[in-house]
Design a protein around this motif. Structure first.
Motif, short mmCIF file in Angstrom:
data_model
loop_
_atom_site.label_atom_id
_atom_site.label_comp_id
_atom_site.label_asym_id
_atom_site.label_seq_id
_atom_site.Cartn_x
_atom_site.Cartn_y
_atom_site.Cartn_z
N ASP A 123 111.05 -94.70 0.39
CA ASP A 123 109.99 -93.69 0.26
C ASP A 123 108.75 -94.09 1.05
OD1 ASP A 123 109.85 -91.14 -1.25
OD2 ASP A 123 107.97 -92.00 -1.98
N LYS A 124 108.47 -95.37 1.11
CA LYS A 124 107.32 -95.87 1.87
C LYS A 124 107.46 -95.55 3.36
CE LYS A 124 105.22 -100.26 3.34
NZ LYS A 124 105.27 -101.74 3.19
N TRP A 125 108.66 -95.71 3.90
CA TRP A 125 108.88 -95.53 5.33
C TRP A 125 109.35 -94.13 5.69
CZ3 TRP A 125 107.32 -99.05 8.80
CH2 TRP A 125 107.10 -100.37 8.35
N TRP A 126 109.62 -93.32 4.70
CA TRP A 126 110.20 -92.00 4.94
C TRP A 126 109.34 -91.19 5.93
CZ3 TRP A 126 114.80 -90.03 3.18
CH2 TRP A 126 115.03 -88.67 3.42
N ILE A 198 121.17 -98.58 7.15
CA ILE A 198 121.49 -99.31 5.90
C ILE A 198 122.26 -98.37 4.97
CG2 ILE A 198 120.55 -100.50 3.89
CD1 ILE A 198 118.05 -101.08 5.59
N TYR A 199 123.44 -98.82 4.57
CA TYR A 199 124.25 -98.01 3.66
C TYR A 199 123.64 -98.02 2.26
CZ TYR A 199 128.37 -96.16 1.29
OH TYR A 199 129.23 -95.39 0.52
N HIS A 207 118.06 -94.66 7.92
CA HIS A 207 117.87 -95.23 9.26
C HIS A 207 116.66 -94.59 9.94
CE1 HIS A 207 119.99 -91.72 11.44
NE2 HIS A 207 119.95 -91.42 10.16
N ALA A 208 116.25 -95.20 11.02
CA ALA A 208 115.18 -94.63 11.84
C ALA A 208 115.83 -93.90 13.00
CB ALA A 208 114.24 -95.73 12.32
N ALA A 209 115.89 -92.58 12.90
CA ALA A 209 116.57 -91.77 13.91
C ALA A 209 115.58 -91.33 15.00
CB ALA A 209 117.19 -90.55 13.25
N VAL A 214 112.43 -91.99 10.13
CA VAL A 214 113.17 -92.56 9.00
C VAL A 214 113.67 -91.43 8.10
CG1 VAL A 214 113.03 -94.04 6.96
CG2 VAL A 214 111.87 -94.72 9.08
N MET A 215 114.98 -91.44 7.86
CA MET A 215 115.59 -90.36 7.11
C MET A 215 116.94 -90.83 6.55
SD MET A 215 116.79 -88.11 10.43
CE MET A 215 117.56 -86.83 9.45
#
Length: 236
Positions: A123-126, A198-199, A207-209, A214-215
């Motif tokens: 959630d922080k990186w979302w 990351i699974y 992942h960072a797409a 990040v999603m």
């Protein structure tokens, strides 16, 4: 005349004697009644189950009172149990909210999302933007994201690039993937690993797409499925 007087006197004497005997009998009966009444008055009227009855009062069940006192003491003891100081109300509410939020995103039950640190860091990186070579909250690339996440959530150290992370992890079949495992992709014409995530669970990975930052995505998506090259588990 003398005979009549004698008979009359005899009758009077008999009458007086009968009255005196009757009075004595009556006195004895009354004494017995008073004694019985006195004994009954001094006796404590106690019935079954410790129910005491007081004249002019209400029946009092001492057993019930004892049970109420015991229940009150039990509640007092329970109320004295101190909560874990590390779990503030705000943290608990936040964790519950994140579980609800990501249970929808991951299409999973709330009970399966039992790693608050993972949810909090996602959630922080979302939504953080993608930029090649970036590693800050302003923008970052896929391998920087996995490196930071595994460090902060699992205390695992990874190398910097996706290919290096692939080389230093053990291969895991897709059906055996677990939370925290890495998933690797070829997203360009080169044969090397160009993307990593990351699974989490339920075929979902974070992942960072390049397209949306990040999603969370699904391994079975039409874009990711043909580009998937395997899973990797950090070596202990």
């Amino acid at each position: 005349m003398n005979i009549k007087f004698f008979i009359y006197s005899l009758c009077v004497c008999l009458s007086l004697a009968s009255c005196k005997s009757l009075k004595q009998i009556t006195s004895r009966d009354d004494s017995n009644n008073r004694n019985n009444a006195s004994r009954n008055k001094n006796r404590d009227p106690r019935f079954l189950d410790d129910i005491n009855v007081t004249p002019g009062g209400v029946a009092n069940n001492t057993t019930s009172s004892s049970s109420k006192r015991a229940e009150k003491e039990r509640k007092t003891t329970v109320s004295k149990i101190e909560p874990d100081p590390s779990l503030s109300n705000s943290n608990i509410e936040n964790a519950n909210w994140l579980q609800l939020k990501y249970s929808i995103i991951l299409d999973a039950s709330v009970e399966k999302l039992n790693n608050p640190a993972l949810l909090q860091n996602i959630d922080k990186w979302w939504g953080t933007k993608y930029c090649l070579g970036g590693s800050t909250e302003n923008c970052l690339d896929c391998s920087a994201f996995t490196q930071i996440m595994l460090r902060d959530v699992y205390n695992v150290t990874l190398p910097r690039t996706a290919q290096e992370q692939y080389n230093l992890t053990e291969r895991v079949d897709q059906e055996n993937l677990q939370e925290g495992d890495l998933v690797f992709f070829h997203t360009s014409g080169r044969r090397s690993i160009t993307h990593v995530g990351i699974y989490i669970l339920n075929n979902k990975f974070v992942h960072a797409a390049t397209s949306g930052g990040v999603m969370v995505s699904d391994l079975n998506d039409n874009y990711w499925r043909p580009r998937y090259k395997g899973g990797g588990r950090p070596k202990s």
